[in-house]
Design a protein around this motif. Structure first.
Motif, mmCIF file in Angstrom:
data_model
loop_
_atom_site.group_PDB
_atom_site.id
_atom_site.type_symbol
_atom_site.label_atom_id
_atom_site.label_comp_id
_atom_site.label_asym_id
_atom_site.label_seq_id
_atom_site.Cartn_x
_atom_site.Cartn_y
_atom_site.Cartn_z
ATOM 1 N N GLY A 69 28.982 1.831 -3.385
ATOM 2 C CA GLY A 69 28.927 2.978 -2.493
ATOM 3 C C GLY A 69 27.685 2.901 -1.635
ATOM 4 O O GLY A 69 27.091 1.837 -1.466
ATOM 5 N N PRO A 70 27.266 4.039 -1.116
ATOM 6 C CA PRO A 70 26.083 4.050 -0.245
ATOM 7 C C PRO A 70 24.828 3.546 -0.963
ATOM 8 O O PRO A 70 23.928 3.008 -0.346
ATOM 9 C CB PRO A 70 25.927 5.521 0.134
ATOM 10 C CG PRO A 70 27.254 6.138 -0.128
ATOM 11 C CD PRO A 70 27.893 5.344 -1.225
ATOM 12 N N ALA A 71 24.763 3.716 -2.284
ATOM 13 C CA ALA A 71 23.600 3.261 -3.043
ATOM 14 C C ALA A 71 24.076 2.565 -4.308
ATOM 15 O O ALA A 71 24.915 3.087 -5.028
ATOM 16 C CB ALA A 71 22.717 4.447 -3.406
ATOM 17 N N SER A 72 23.571 1.373 -4.549
ATOM 18 C CA SER A 72 23.879 0.629 -5.769
ATOM 19 C C SER A 72 22.559 0.331 -6.457
ATOM 20 O O SER A 72 21.740 -0.436 -5.941
ATOM 21 C CB SER A 72 24.598 -0.673 -5.434
ATOM 22 O OG SER A 72 25.849 -0.409 -4.866
ATOM 23 N N LYS A 118 19.515 6.877 -10.939
ATOM 24 C CA LYS A 118 19.595 7.283 -9.526
ATOM 25 C C LYS A 118 18.235 7.541 -8.895
ATOM 26 O O LYS A 118 18.063 7.388 -7.699
ATOM 27 C CB LYS A 118 20.480 8.526 -9.382
ATOM 28 C CG LYS A 118 21.942 8.232 -9.549
ATOM 29 C CD LYS A 118 22.789 9.447 -9.275
ATOM 30 C CE LYS A 118 24.254 9.106 -9.434
ATOM 31 N NZ LYS A 118 25.132 10.224 -9.142
ATOM 32 N N LYS A 119 17.271 7.937 -9.698
ATOM 33 C CA LYS A 119 15.920 8.178 -9.161
ATOM 34 C C LYS A 119 15.157 6.870 -8.953
ATOM 35 O O LYS A 119 14.085 6.874 -8.373
ATOM 36 C CB LYS A 119 15.133 9.086 -10.101
ATOM 37 C CG LYS A 119 15.675 10.494 -10.167
ATOM 38 C CD LYS A 119 14.836 11.331 -11.099
ATOM 39 C CE LYS A 119 15.398 12.728 -11.209
ATOM 40 N NZ LYS A 119 14.628 13.560 -12.159
ATOM 41 N N GLN A 120 15.701 5.791 -9.441
ATOM 42 C CA GLN A 120 15.100 4.463 -9.331
ATOM 43 C C GLN A 120 13.713 4.397 -9.967
ATOM 44 O O GLN A 120 12.843 3.663 -9.516
ATOM 45 C CB GLN A 120 15.025 4.017 -7.869
ATOM 46 C CG GLN A 120 16.349 3.969 -7.160
ATOM 47 C CD GLN A 120 16.189 3.627 -5.705
ATOM 48 O OE1 GLN A 120 15.365 2.807 -5.326
ATOM 49 N NE2 GLN A 120 16.997 4.268 -4.864
ATOM 50 N N ASP A 121 13.518 5.193 -11.027
ATOM 51 C CA ASP A 121 12.223 5.145 -11.688
ATOM 52 C C ASP A 121 12.283 4.505 -13.074
ATOM 53 O O ASP A 121 11.247 4.314 -13.703
ATOM 54 C CB ASP A 121 11.571 6.539 -11.759
ATOM 55 C CG ASP A 121 12.422 7.574 -12.469
ATOM 56 O OD1 ASP A 121 13.542 7.247 -12.902
ATOM 57 O OD2 ASP A 121 11.963 8.714 -12.607
ATOM 58 N N ARG A 122 13.496 4.145 -13.553
ATOM 59 C CA ARG A 122 13.566 3.440 -14.828
ATOM 60 C C ARG A 122 14.841 2.607 -14.926
ATOM 61 O O ARG A 122 15.898 3.001 -14.433
ATOM 62 C CB ARG A 122 13.454 4.386 -16.012
ATOM 63 C CG ARG A 122 14.653 5.251 -16.237
ATOM 64 C CD ARG A 122 14.452 6.154 -17.473
ATOM 65 N NE ARG A 122 15.641 6.946 -17.668
ATOM 66 C CZ ARG A 122 16.674 6.573 -18.421
ATOM 67 N NH1 ARG A 122 16.641 5.440 -19.069
ATOM 68 N NH2 ARG A 122 17.723 7.349 -18.548
ATOM 69 N N CYS A 123 14.700 1.464 -15.538
ATOM 70 C CA CYS A 123 15.836 0.586 -15.799
ATOM 71 C C CYS A 123 16.565 1.136 -17.023
ATOM 72 O O CYS A 123 15.968 1.304 -18.086
ATOM 73 C CB CYS A 123 15.338 -0.839 -16.059
ATOM 74 S SG CYS A 123 16.651 -1.977 -16.509
ATOM 75 N N VAL A 124 17.855 1.439 -16.878
ATOM 76 C CA VAL A 124 18.637 2.006 -17.971
ATOM 77 C C VAL A 124 19.063 0.916 -18.953
ATOM 78 O O VAL A 124 19.007 1.103 -20.164
ATOM 79 C CB VAL A 124 19.872 2.751 -17.419
ATOM 80 C CG1 VAL A 124 20.745 3.275 -18.533
ATOM 81 C CG2 VAL A 124 19.446 3.874 -16.492
#
Length: 117
Positions: A41-44, A19-25
């Motif tokens: 949703g609002p963010a993908s 969710k923080k968009q700082d690492r690829c899971v």
């Protein structure tokens, strides 16, 4: 080889991010017949950060489908969900009762005789 001849070295694996968009899971490699279901949703947090490296401009194909439901679906709210019954005239009720009690062939004959067939 995957995806009917797709080589993972060509890139374009689907990246799923936190969710923080700082690492690829995780990265999901293209594979023929593979299905991935994601909530929308609002963010993908998914995408491709590395450019495609396929030979001769070979395309990477995918199909996306979206299913939408209203947050109000299945919930009763006010009179909108209530059935509305219209008042019928007595003649209509008598006619409906007669139709229920009379064989259909009689109604067909009556329509023919009256010219409404």
């Amino acid at each position: 080889m995957r995806d009917k001849g797709w080589d993972p070295a060509w890139g374009s694996g689907l990246e799923l991010w936190d969710k923080k968009q700082d690492r690829c899971v995780t990265t999901v490699q293209p594979e023929f017949g593979r299905t991935i279901v994601l909530p929308h949703g609002p963010a993908s947090y998914h995408g491709h950060t590395k450019p495609l490296q396929a030979p001769d401009g070979r395309p990477r194909r995918s199909v996306a489908a979206y299913y939408y439901t209203s947050p109000l679906a299945g919930k009763q709210h006010g009179d909108e969900s209530a059935s509305v019954f219209m008042k019928t005239h007595r003649v209509d009720r008598v006619k409906a009762l007669a139709r229920m009690l009379t064989p259909p062939v009689v109604w067909l004959l009556a329509r023919k005789v009256s010219g409404r067939a």
